[in-house]
Structures are given as structure tokens and as C-alpha cells.
Motif scaffolding. Sequence first.
Motif, PDB file in Angstrom:
ATOM      1  N   ARG A 271       0.800  -1.224   0.000  1.00 34.70           N
ATOM      2  CA  ARG A 271       0.000   0.000   0.000  1.00 34.70           C
ATOM      3  C   ARG A 271       0.836   1.280   0.000  1.00 34.70           C
ATOM      4  O   ARG A 271       0.283   2.372  -0.115  1.00 34.70           O
ATOM      5  CB  ARG A 271      -0.933   0.012   1.215  1.00 34.70           C
ATOM      6  CG  ARG A 271      -1.876  -1.172   1.301  1.00 34.70           C
ATOM      7  CD  ARG A 271      -2.914  -1.186   0.218  1.00 34.70           C
ATOM      8  NE  ARG A 271      -3.874  -0.107   0.359  1.00 34.70           N
ATOM      9  CZ  ARG A 271      -4.998   0.006  -0.358  1.00 34.70           C
ATOM     10  NH1 ARG A 271      -5.281  -0.911  -1.269  1.00 34.70           N
ATOM     11  NH2 ARG A 271      -5.812   1.009  -0.171  1.00 34.70           N
ATOM     12  N   GLU A 329      -9.602  -4.168   7.646  1.00 36.06           N
ATOM     13  CA  GLU A 329      -9.804  -5.282   6.716  1.00 36.06           C
ATOM     14  C   GLU A 329      -9.677  -6.646   7.392  1.00 36.06           C
ATOM     15  O   GLU A 329      -9.719  -7.676   6.725  1.00 36.06           O
ATOM     16  CB  GLU A 329      -8.803  -5.184   5.554  1.00 36.06           C
ATOM     17  CG  GLU A 329      -9.023  -3.989   4.643  1.00 36.06           C
ATOM     18  CD  GLU A 329     -10.323  -4.085   3.858  1.00 36.06           C
ATOM     19  OE1 GLU A 329     -10.810  -5.219   3.649  1.00 36.06           O
ATOM     20  OE2 GLU A 329     -10.852  -3.034   3.455  1.00 36.06           O
ATOM     21  N   SER A 347      -0.356  -5.409 -10.383  1.00 40.07           N
ATOM     22  CA  SER A 347      -1.278  -4.861  -9.388  1.00 40.07           C
ATOM     23  C   SER A 347      -1.572  -5.922  -8.351  1.00 40.07           C
ATOM     24  O   SER A 347      -1.512  -7.124  -8.624  1.00 40.07           O
ATOM     25  CB  SER A 347      -2.574  -4.381 -10.053  1.00 40.07           C
ATOM     26  OG  SER A 347      -3.177  -5.426 -10.805  1.00 40.07           O
ATOM     27  N   TRP A 349      -4.181  -7.249  -5.012  1.00 38.74           N
ATOM     28  CA  TRP A 349      -5.583  -7.228  -4.606  1.00 38.74           C
ATOM     29  C   TRP A 349      -5.757  -8.027  -3.322  1.00 38.74           C
ATOM     30  O   TRP A 349      -4.918  -8.837  -2.950  1.00 38.74           O
ATOM     31  CB  TRP A 349      -6.493  -7.786  -5.708  1.00 38.74           C
ATOM     32  CG  TRP A 349      -5.933  -8.914  -6.523  1.00 38.74           C
ATOM     33  CD1 TRP A 349      -5.161  -8.817  -7.645  1.00 38.74           C
ATOM     34  CD2 TRP A 349      -6.098 -10.332  -6.286  1.00 38.74           C
ATOM     35  NE1 TRP A 349      -4.835 -10.084  -8.116  1.00 38.74           N
ATOM     36  CE2 TRP A 349      -5.405 -11.004  -7.314  1.00 38.74           C
ATOM     37  CE3 TRP A 349      -6.775 -11.067  -5.310  1.00 38.74           C
ATOM     38  CZ2 TRP A 349      -5.360 -12.401  -7.396  1.00 38.74           C
ATOM     39  CZ3 TRP A 349      -6.725 -12.468  -5.382  1.00 38.74           C
ATOM     40  CH2 TRP A 349      -6.034 -13.106  -6.420  1.00 38.74           C
ATOM     41  N   ASP A 352     -10.364 -10.033  -3.969  1.00 40.53           N
ATOM     42  CA  ASP A 352     -11.047  -9.945  -5.264  1.00 40.53           C
ATOM     43  C   ASP A 352     -10.139  -9.235  -6.255  1.00 40.53           C
ATOM     44  O   ASP A 352      -9.798  -8.062  -6.086  1.00 40.53           O
ATOM     45  CB  ASP A 352     -12.365  -9.172  -5.121  1.00 40.53           C
ATOM     46  CG  ASP A 352     -13.193  -9.213  -6.403  1.00 40.53           C
ATOM     47  OD1 ASP A 352     -12.666  -9.649  -7.438  1.00 40.53           O
ATOM     48  OD2 ASP A 352     -14.363  -8.796  -6.345  1.00 40.53           O
ATOM     49  N   ALA A 354     -10.763  -8.019  -8.973  1.00 40.28           N
ATOM     50  CA  ALA A 354     -11.391  -6.861  -9.625  1.00 40.28           C
ATOM     51  C   ALA A 354     -11.098  -5.569  -8.880  1.00 40.28           C
ATOM     52  O   ALA A 354     -11.217  -4.473  -9.442  1.00 40.28           O
ATOM     53  CB  ALA A 354     -12.891  -7.100  -9.730  1.00 40.28           C
ATOM     54  N   ASP A 355     -10.728  -5.654  -7.617  1.00 43.01           N
ATOM     55  CA  ASP A 355     -10.463  -4.459  -6.805  1.00 43.01           C
ATOM     56  C   ASP A 355      -8.952  -4.307  -6.591  1.00 43.01           C
ATOM     57  O   ASP A 355      -8.471  -4.219  -5.461  1.00 43.01           O
ATOM     58  CB  ASP A 355     -11.169  -4.578  -5.457  1.00 43.01           C
ATOM     59  CG  ASP A 355     -12.688  -4.645  -5.597  1.00 43.01           C
ATOM     60  OD1 ASP A 355     -13.207  -3.965  -6.501  1.00 43.01           O
ATOM     61  OD2 ASP A 355     -13.315  -5.377  -4.838  1.00 43.01           O
ATOM     62  N   ALA A 356      -8.206  -4.278  -7.665  1.00 41.25           N
ATOM     63  CA  ALA A 356      -6.738  -4.261  -7.584  1.00 41.25           C
ATOM     64  C   ALA A 356      -6.208  -2.837  -7.584  1.00 41.25           C
ATOM     65  O   ALA A 356      -6.863  -1.897  -8.055  1.00 41.25           O
ATOM     66  CB  ALA A 356      -6.143  -5.044  -8.741  1.00 41.25           C
ATOM     67  N   TRP A 357      -5.003  -2.669  -7.056  1.00 39.01           N
ATOM     68  CA  TRP A 357      -4.320  -1.384  -7.111  1.00 39.01           C
ATOM     69  C   TRP A 357      -2.884  -1.625  -7.589  1.00 39.01           C
ATOM     70  O   TRP A 357      -2.309  -2.688  -7.392  1.00 39.01           O
ATOM     71  CB  TRP A 357      -4.317  -0.709  -5.732  1.00 39.01           C
ATOM     72  CG  TRP A 357      -3.598  -1.470  -4.658  1.00 39.01           C
ATOM     73  CD1 TRP A 357      -2.266  -1.408  -4.345  1.00 39.01           C
ATOM     74  CD2 TRP A 357      -4.169  -2.458  -3.769  1.00 39.01           C
ATOM     75  NE1 TRP A 357      -1.965  -2.277  -3.319  1.00 39.01           N
ATOM     76  CE2 TRP A 357      -3.117  -2.931  -2.947  1.00 39.01           C
ATOM     77  CE3 TRP A 357      -5.461  -2.981  -3.587  1.00 39.01           C
ATOM     78  CZ2 TRP A 357      -3.325  -3.886  -1.963  1.00 39.01           C
ATOM     79  CZ3 TRP A 357      -5.660  -3.935  -2.617  1.00 39.01           C
ATOM     80  CH2 TRP A 357      -4.600  -4.375  -1.817  1.00 39.01           C
TER      81      TRP A 357
END
Length: 359
Positions: A271, A329, A347, A349, A352, A354-357
Motif C-alpha cells: 500500500r 480489513e 497490481s 488485490w 477480489d 477486480a479491486d486491484a491497485w
Amino acid sequence: MTSDWAVPFAAVPRAAFLPERMWVWDIETQATELHDRRADLAAWTRAAHRDAPIVTQWDDGRHTGPAAGKLATSSASMPSVVLSMLRDLDVVDGARVLEIGTGTGWNAGLLCARLGDANVVTVEVDAQVAATARTALGRAGWRPEVICGDGAAGHRDRAPFDRVIATAGVRRVPYAWVEQTRPGGVVLAPWGTHYSNQEALVRLTVSEDGTASGPFLRAVEFMTLRGQRLDWERFSGHVPDHYESIPAVRGTDATLGELAGLAQRFACGLRMPRCAQVVNGHRVWLFDMDSTSWTLAEFPEEGAPLVRQSGSRRLWDEVLGVLDWWEREGSPEPHHFGLTVTPDGQSAWLGDAADAWTV
């Protein structure tokens, strides 16, 4: 040990790939102990069979003498780690495997015993290490293709592979490994960030669209791929000599354990991109890799830490924000996260994809 690996481990003894002089890592004391086969064969043999990592080269081969060097640069991993990674690789008869980081050659020998010489290619960046491994493999009766070169480039001439396994830690998964793996194939590698030396083993499955994605399995710690090492000298100009004159403020009640914990450091690395952390006794340093921003948090025996910050990036504020996010979390461990690699980058996650950074 599963039956498919019992025979290879019996046929390929670790001791046959170890040098006469080696340094065995003691996890409890966090120190290495020299063992010289010529001086004490019995002690060397016992050490060779321990479930412990063994350093076989220091300082990229420039080291001499019996004392440990500054930086361990080649090793033989713990047998339990080697076995668990080979199980995670999940090979089947006839699978073609590319290994990154030949090291002693023991792992390549195990793969040859399981799959046959013709199905194994191993790449080692250090010419002397590669030559020594090739000799040890030949002496033991195994002849995979041993390439001396940059493992980050893979080995395009023999692609596509069914599996790629890295025995060196990476900070970015080279996309060449994904390109050279067939769709449905697997890339297995120790992955981490420059935030700390804490890594986790990631198992990526390659898709038809040229991307690869998968979960982290568990925490590990490996030597970093040479081309991706962090040069700590880059921070030598961050902190001025008079840094102690910079006013310190009392931080929140974050503890040293919270900043130095395995799961917390892994999450902070995910992060807090482009940040490096050093834990030195009761002090925690944070450095920005793209500016001269830095933070020092000094922890007394009781109470809140004394914090000094300098530069535009307020790293102490960031790390507290990540720790707060991590707790909200549910305090996830490394195996709760995952990684996706595309031609454009990578990236992470949590739960999920789909919620990657970006990392």
C-alpha cells in the motif's frame, strides 16, 4: 513428502551440491556458522542435512576468508522450502520447466529426476556459480540445459514452458516469464516490495490474453534477483547530519511490533509504493525512493514514539493510514492477497482481483 517427489529426493542428495566451505544460517540466533568439509567432515555432513538455509557465496564472489561477508548472494534453500515449492509447482510427467536461479544446482537436479533432463532449463546470472552447478549436476548424472545469463529475460529459445519457478526474490515479475509460459501454465516466484525483505510466494496462472494472476501462498524470504536489488546508498543523502535538531513530535500509540510485524510489513509494502523501511533496534526509518523525504520513529520502552519527518511525502502519516486500513480489513496475512501481471505492470488485490491497485 508426496510419492512423486520421494524418489527424486532420494536420488538427488543435497550434500552432493554443497561446497566444501559453507555458512549455515541459524534461524534462532540470526547468524551464520562456517562449516569446512576439509576441517571437520562429520560436522559438515550434519550441517548439510539440516533443515536450514546455507549461504554458498558472499558479495557476488568477491568475498574471501572464513568470516561471513556483507551480503549473501547465493545459497542452498532449506530442504522443507525446496520441497514445498516443488509441490506448489504442481508438475506432471513431461512438463517443461524453466528455473530462474540455478544456485548450487540441487533444485534443477530434483526437477531432472522428476521430469527428465530434456525438460529442464535453468538460468544463473553468476558465471562461476553456473559453472560450479553444471559440474555438480554432471557429476551426479544430470544434464539439464544450464544457461549463464540474466534470469529476468527467461530463455526464449526453449519457450513455451509449462512452469516457471524462481528461486530468487523479485520486486517486479518480469513479463518475459509470462510471455514464455503457455496459457494455463504457472509462474511460481517469491515476490515482495522494496519496503522490506519480507516476501510471499506467489502462484500465477497465465491466461490466453497474456496476463497472469493468482494468490500469494505464504511468507518466504529469498535473495533478490540481482537486477532488482535495492541500492541502499541511494538514501545516503536523505538524512542530514544534524537530523536530531529537527523537532520531534509524539506519534500515536503505534508500537514497534505493529510496524515490524510480518503481515503489517507486507501490507505496508503493498500500500506504500516506492517506500523503503529499515528497523534498527528501537528505531524505524522510512525513506521515499523518489525524493529525499524520510521519517524516523524512535520507540521508548513505554508510551508513544518520538517521530521526526522531513520532505513533502509524510511517510509516518502514510504508514499509520495503512495500519488502520489493515486492521479494518481484518488484519489479513500475506496469503489473503493476490497479484496480477500484465504487459503494462502489476497490481495487487485483497480477496477480489477486480479491486486491484498498482504496486
